[in-house]
Scaffold this active site. Structure first.
Site, PDB file in Angstrom:
ATOM      1  CB  ALA A  16     -16.869  -6.500  -7.605  1.00 23.74           C
ATOM      2  CB  ALA A  17     -12.419  -8.110 -10.550  1.00 25.95           C
ATOM      3  N   GLY A  19     -10.958 -11.522  -4.666  1.00 26.76           N
ATOM      4  CA  GLY A  19     -10.813 -11.336  -3.221  1.00 26.76           C
ATOM      5  C   GLY A  19     -12.129 -11.133  -2.496  1.00 26.76           C
ATOM      6  CE1 TYR A 154      -4.509  -2.393   5.759  1.00 28.65           C
ATOM      7  CE2 TYR A 154      -4.790  -1.824   3.438  1.00 28.65           C
ATOM      8  CZ  TYR A 154      -5.160  -2.569   4.555  1.00 28.65           C
ATOM      9  OH  TYR A 154      -6.193  -3.474   4.465  1.00 28.65           O
ATOM     10  CB  ALA A 156      -2.988   6.779   7.801  1.00 26.17           C
TER      11      ALA A 156
HETATM   12  N1  LIG Z   1      -6.870  -9.255   2.456  1.00 27.91           N
HETATM   13  C1  LIG Z   1      -6.811  -8.820   3.702  1.00 27.91           C
HETATM   14  O1  LIG Z   1      -6.052  -9.342   4.534  1.00 27.91           O
HETATM   15  C2  LIG Z   1      -7.675  -7.698   4.135  1.00 27.91           C
HETATM   16  C3  LIG Z   1      -8.239  -6.816   3.222  1.00 27.91           C
HETATM   17  N2  LIG Z   1      -8.982  -5.776   3.698  1.00 27.91           N
HETATM   18  C4  LIG Z   1      -9.554  -4.801   2.767  1.00 27.91           C
HETATM   19  O2  LIG Z   1     -10.518  -5.455   1.948  1.00 27.91           O
HETATM   20  C5  LIG Z   1     -10.608  -4.797   0.680  1.00 27.91           C
HETATM   21  C6  LIG Z   1     -10.440  -5.819  -0.425  1.00 27.91           C
HETATM   22  O3  LIG Z   1      -9.167  -6.376  -0.266  1.00 27.91           O
HETATM   23  P1  LIG Z   1      -8.791  -7.801  -0.916  1.00 27.91           P
HETATM   24  O4  LIG Z   1      -9.983  -8.440  -1.491  1.00 27.91           O
HETATM   25  O5  LIG Z   1      -7.980  -8.518   0.075  1.00 27.91           O
HETATM   26  O6  LIG Z   1      -7.812  -7.299  -2.071  1.00 27.91           O
HETATM   27  P2  LIG Z   1      -7.563  -7.857  -3.540  1.00 27.91           P
HETATM   28  O7  LIG Z   1      -6.273  -7.239  -3.976  1.00 27.91           O
HETATM   29  O8  LIG Z   1      -7.729  -9.326  -3.585  1.00 27.91           O
HETATM   30  O9  LIG Z   1      -8.765  -7.203  -4.404  1.00 27.91           O
HETATM   31  C7  LIG Z   1      -8.849  -5.821  -4.522  1.00 27.91           C
HETATM   32  C8  LIG Z   1      -9.666  -5.510  -5.763  1.00 27.91           C
HETATM   33  O10 LIG Z   1      -9.749  -4.089  -5.878  1.00 27.91           O
HETATM   34  C9  LIG Z   1      -9.477  -3.736  -7.229  1.00 27.91           C
HETATM   35  N3  LIG Z   1      -8.928  -2.371  -7.295  1.00 27.91           N
HETATM   36  C10 LIG Z   1      -7.692  -1.959  -6.947  1.00 27.91           C
HETATM   37  N4  LIG Z   1      -7.540  -0.656  -7.192  1.00 27.91           N
HETATM   38  C11 LIG Z   1      -8.733  -0.222  -7.721  1.00 27.91           C
HETATM   39  C12 LIG Z   1      -9.200   1.035  -8.180  1.00 27.91           C
HETATM   40  N5  LIG Z   1      -8.411   2.108  -8.200  1.00 27.91           N
HETATM   41  N6  LIG Z   1     -10.470   1.113  -8.621  1.00 27.91           N
HETATM   42  C13 LIG Z   1     -11.269   0.012  -8.648  1.00 27.91           C
HETATM   43  N7  LIG Z   1     -10.872  -1.216  -8.234  1.00 27.91           N
HETATM   44  C14 LIG Z   1      -9.615  -1.314  -7.772  1.00 27.91           C
HETATM   45  C15 LIG Z   1      -8.478  -4.779  -7.714  1.00 27.91           C
HETATM   46  O11 LIG Z   1      -8.458  -4.842  -9.134  1.00 27.91           O
HETATM   47  C16 LIG Z   1      -9.025  -6.038  -7.046  1.00 27.91           C
HETATM   48  O12 LIG Z   1      -9.968  -6.674  -7.859  1.00 27.91           O
HETATM   49  C17 LIG Z   1      -9.515  -3.729   0.698  1.00 27.91           C
HETATM   50  O13 LIG Z   1     -10.087  -2.481   1.033  1.00 27.91           O
HETATM   51  C18 LIG Z   1      -8.580  -4.187   1.804  1.00 27.91           C
HETATM   52  O14 LIG Z   1      -7.879  -3.114   2.391  1.00 27.91           O
HETATM   53  C19 LIG Z   1      -9.226  -5.579   5.034  1.00 27.91           C
HETATM   54  C20 LIG Z   1      -8.688  -6.429   5.946  1.00 27.91           C
HETATM   55  C21 LIG Z   1      -7.877  -7.554   5.576  1.00 27.91           C
HETATM   56  C1  LIG Z   2       0.144  -5.336   5.653  1.00 28.52           C
HETATM   57  C2  LIG Z   2      -0.835  -6.033   4.811  1.00 28.52           C
HETATM   58  C3  LIG Z   2      -2.238  -5.606   5.118  1.00 28.52           C
HETATM   59  C4  LIG Z   2      -3.170  -6.721   4.863  1.00 28.52           C
HETATM   60  C5  LIG Z   2      -4.591  -6.279   4.910  1.00 28.52           C
HETATM   61  C6  LIG Z   2      -5.105  -6.043   6.275  1.00 28.52           C
HETATM   62  O1  LIG Z   2      -5.846  -5.135   6.456  1.00 28.52           O
HETATM   63  C7  LIG Z   2      -4.697  -6.974   7.383  1.00 28.52           C
HETATM   64  C8  LIG Z   2      -4.906  -6.297   8.706  1.00 28.52           C
HETATM   65  C9  LIG Z   2      -4.959  -7.372   9.743  1.00 28.52           C
HETATM   66  C10 LIG Z   2      -4.615  -7.164  10.988  1.00 28.52           C
HETATM   67  C11 LIG Z   2      -4.113  -5.926  11.510  1.00 28.52           C
HETATM   68  C12 LIG Z   2      -3.813  -5.939  12.824  1.00 28.52           C
HETATM   69  C13 LIG Z   2      -3.294  -4.773  13.512  1.00 28.52           C
HETATM   70  C14 LIG Z   2      -2.858  -5.024  14.754  1.00 28.52           C
HETATM   71  C15 LIG Z   2      -2.291  -3.925  15.576  1.00 28.52           C
HETATM   72  O2  LIG Z   2      -3.274  -2.951  15.784  1.00 28.52           O
HETATM   73  C16 LIG Z   2      -1.840  -4.463  16.898  1.00 28.52           C
HETATM   74  O3  LIG Z   2      -0.823  -5.389  16.651  1.00 28.52           O
HETATM   75  C17 LIG Z   2      -1.390  -3.297  17.713  1.00 28.52           C
HETATM   76  C18 LIG Z   2      -1.202  -3.790  19.107  1.00 28.52           C
HETATM   77  C19 LIG Z   2      -1.158  -2.553  19.976  1.00 28.52           C
HETATM   78  C20 LIG Z   2      -1.295  -2.964  21.397  1.00 28.52           C
HETATM   79  O4  LIG Z   2      -1.526  -4.157  21.667  1.00 28.52           O
HETATM   80  O5  LIG Z   2      -1.166  -2.065  22.218  1.00 28.52           O
END
Ligand SMILES: NC(=O)C1=CN([C@@H]2O[C@H](COP(=O)(O)OP(=O)(O)OC[C@H]3O[C@@H](n4cnc5c(N)ncnc54)[C@H](O)[C@@H]3O)[C@@H](O)[C@H]2O)C=CC1
Ligand SMILES: CCCCCC(=O)CC\C=C/C=C/C=C/[C@@H](O)[C@@H](O)CCCC(=O)O
Length: 284
Positions: A16-17, A19, A154, A156
């Site tokens: 929560a801290a 993002g 990631y 997976a």
């Molecule tokens: N930023 C993006 O493009 C996207 C993010 N997500 C997902 O959204 C969620 C949040 O991501 P963001 O806010 O972007 O990341 P962020 O890096 O800005 O924030 C993540 C937070 O989780 C905390 N954290 C990390 N490891 C931890 C642990 N072991 N225990 C407790 N807290 C922990 C960090 O200290 C940080 O405050 C993640 O699950 C990420 O995979 C999903 C799609 C897109």
């Molecule tokens: C790598 C940093 C991760 C950042 C955090 C996210 O979770 C971002 C994820 C955002 C978008 C992911 C998109 C994935 C797209 C693919 O599934 C797509 O490009 C595959 C296309 C397959 C097809 O068209 O047949």
């Protein structure tokens, strides 16, 4: 304009801290909920709690230092939340990282941490245990629906979050727990997590593909935290949803329709030469 639709509800948000977790916590507080902020980053968490105290009053948010990979710490944080506020109604398992180099750490946080947080949420909220029922929102990603070739591990973990959460949603319904589970799948969101895309230390197996990250970002689009938080609130408020998977992209949000039968999967069966012989297990 915020309304107090969540007045009296108690929410837990992991990671929560900053993002997205900070965005989810903000919109929950804006709408009247009390929020327990869990994060491994103690300084950022305490600073955010102080900021929330100023904005929303001192008794509406608590911060608990918690590593979601630690069973003991997560159990302790849930217990302290229930002791402080007397109930738990909403749990958002949001904490996540991208690290294709130390990929076991990514699995431990992104998947194992979500499983741990989900099962603790059920323990506290299910009616069978005297709970009031409730809602779990697990944060996956578009990478949970399709492969992000730069980040296979990631990918997976996020596929795992979706499959696990949909199964728990059905199991909870079949068990009469009164706990719903929904999943949020944003595209790229403008948070510190995106620094991974330029960090060779975390690129792991496919460092050679790092240059593709900008193209993938352009292809899939970038959204801002407050926008995702608005859709998160919609998912929280819609009590008709269980096992729902909501994607958030620059064009807006929509629910994913999964195939519900083999026919809908448009499976092309491998032609069989001879029908399979089924041996009688009692004869072996
Ligand atoms: N930023 C993006 O493009 C996207 C993010 N997500 C997902 O959204 C969620 C949040 O991501 P963001 O806010 O972007 O990341 P962020 O890096 O800005 O924030 C993540 C937070 O989780 C905390 N954290 C990390 N490891 C931890 C642990 N072991 N225990 C407790 N807290 C922990 C960090 O200290 C940080 O405050 C993640 O699950 C990420 O995979 C999903 C799609 C897109
Ligand atoms: C790598 C940093 C991760 C950042 C955090 C996210 O979770 C971002 C994820 C955002 C978008 C992911 C998109 C994935 C797209 C693919 O599934 C797509 O490009 C595959 C296309 C397959 C097809 O068209 O047949």
């Amino acid at each position: 304009m915020a309304c107090k639709s969540l007045y009296g509800k108690v929410a837990i948000v992991t990671g929560a801290a900053q993002g997205l977790g900070k965005g989810f916590s903000t919109i929950l507080l804006k709408n009247g909920a009390k929020v327990a902020l869990f994060d491994i980053n103690e300084k950022a968490g305490r600073d955010l709690k102080a900021s929330f105290d100023q904005e929303y009053g001192e008794d509406n948010a608590i911060f608990l230092t918690c590593d979601v990979t630690s069973d003991e710490q997560l159990k302790d944080a849930f217990r302290k939340t229930a002791e402080k506020f007397g109930r738990i109604d909403i749990v958002c398992n949001n904490a996540g990282i991208v690290d294709e180099n130390n990929w076991e750490k990514a699995v431990a946080i992104n998947l194992n941490g979500v499983v741990r947080g989900t099962y603790l949420a059920l323990q506290y909220m299910k009616k069978e245990n005297g709970g009031n029922g409730g809602l779990i929102v697990n944060i996956a990603s578009l990478a949970g629906l399709g492969p992000l070739l730069t980040s296979p591990v990631y990918t997976a973990t996020k596929h795992g979050v979706i499959g696990f959460s949909r199964a728990v949603a059905e199991a909870s319904k079949a068990s009469g727990y009164g706990v719903r589970v929904n999943i949020l799948c944003p595209t790229f969101v403008n948070t510190p997590l995106l620094s991974f895309m330029s960090n060779k230390e975390q690129a792991g197996q496919f460092t050679n593909l790092m240059a593709m990250s900008d193209d993938l970002l352009k292809l899939n689009g970038l959204v801002e935290v407050p926008e995702v938080a608005e859709y998160f609130l919609e998912l929280v408020r819609d009590e008709s949803k269980n096992g729902a998977v909501m994607i958030v992209i620059p064009e807006g949000a929509s629910y994913v329709n999964f195939p519900s039968s083999k026919e809908e999967m448009s499976l092309t069966l491998v032609s069989r030469k001879t029908p399979p012989t089924v041996s009688d297990p009692s004869s072996s």
